[in-house]
Design a protein around this motif. Structure first.
Motif, mmCIF file in Angstrom:
data_model
loop_
_atom_site.group_PDB
_atom_site.id
_atom_site.type_symbol
_atom_site.label_atom_id
_atom_site.label_comp_id
_atom_site.label_asym_id
_atom_site.label_seq_id
_atom_site.Cartn_x
_atom_site.Cartn_y
_atom_site.Cartn_z
ATOM 1 N N GLY A 18 0.716 -1.201 0.182
ATOM 2 C CA GLY A 18 -0.106 -0.039 0.187
ATOM 3 C C GLY A 18 0.751 1.128 0.078
ATOM 4 N N GLN A 19 2.087 0.978 0.270
ATOM 5 C CA GLN A 19 2.902 2.629 0.337
ATOM 6 C C GLN A 19 3.155 3.023 -1.083
ATOM 7 O OE1 GLN A 19 3.581 -0.168 1.970
ATOM 8 N NE2 GLN A 19 4.004 0.199 4.157
ATOM 9 N N PHE A 20 2.914 2.013 -2.205
ATOM 10 C CA PHE A 20 3.079 2.531 -3.657
ATOM 11 C C PHE A 20 1.733 2.921 -4.088
ATOM 12 C CE2 PHE A 20 6.515 -0.293 -2.556
ATOM 13 C CZ PHE A 20 7.556 -0.041 -3.256
ATOM 14 N N SER A 21 1.816 3.998 -4.931
ATOM 15 C CA SER A 21 0.430 4.415 -5.427
ATOM 16 C C SER A 21 0.718 4.983 -6.868
ATOM 17 C CB SER A 21 -0.041 5.614 -4.635
ATOM 18 O OG SER A 21 0.574 6.653 -4.600
ATOM 19 N N GLU A 22 -0.461 5.181 -7.643
ATOM 20 C CA GLU A 22 -0.267 5.809 -9.085
ATOM 21 C C GLU A 22 0.903 5.008 -9.862
ATOM 22 O OE1 GLU A 22 0.085 10.124 -9.260
ATOM 23 O OE2 GLU A 22 -0.793 10.221 -7.073
ATOM 24 N N TYR A 23 0.978 3.802 -9.676
ATOM 25 C CA TYR A 23 1.610 2.680 -10.413
ATOM 26 C C TYR A 23 1.132 2.858 -11.984
ATOM 27 C CZ TYR A 23 4.007 -1.287 -11.745
ATOM 28 O OH TYR A 23 4.939 -2.496 -12.601
#
Length: 151
Positions: A36-41
């Motif tokens: 969840g710490q990654f976004s806009e992949y």
């Protein structure tokens, strides 16, 4: 400025070729295994290994968000290197055999950290935080490839 380094590793119960293929699959597997710490992949070019251009935002802390745009290369067999166009950050993923039907996956991240007191805290705490984040990603990767039947 000092170099900041963080390294995380995990043994995965799958052949190195299968693990590497999953890691290099930016258009599929990679986006699914990031925590969840990654976004806009978003894959902007390519999607499989070298030649891929991939974007994400990494929220390392509640206040620290990095906007990353990575060029992917494969300098040696079993290795993916992601070089951020927006900073000095480099992620190196290495997959090696770890016995029959097992793989060792190591992810190392480096970047030029801040100087002074802020840099001291960055060098002290950032590697631990990234270790947790990439530990989650490796656990998710392991779950993904270990449940797939061998080809």
């Amino acid at each position: 400025m000092a170099l900041v380094e963080a390294t995380t590793e995990r043994i995965v119960e799958a052949d190195p070729e299968r693990v590497y293929a999953a890691l290099a699959d930016y258009a599929g597997t990679r986006g699914r295994v990031l925590p969840g710490q990654f976004s806009e992949y978003e894959v902007r070019e390519g999607g499989k290994g070298a030649g891929t251009l991939v974007h994400w935002k990494l929220q390392a802390t509640s206040k620290r968000i990095r906007d990353c745009l990575f060029d992917v290369t494969e300098p040696t067999p079993g290795q993916l290197v992601e070089t951020d166009r927006n900073s000095t950050m480099v992620n190196t993923w290495t997959v090696t055999p770890a016995g029959e039907g097992r793989s060792r996956v190591v992810v190392g991240t480096t970047w030029q950290g801040a100087g002074g007191v802020g840099g001291f805290f960055e060098r002290t705490f950032a590697p631990k935080g990234l270790g947790r984040i990439y530990g989650e990603a490796l656990a998710s990767l392991a779950a993904e490839v270990e449940q797939q039947p061998a080809a």
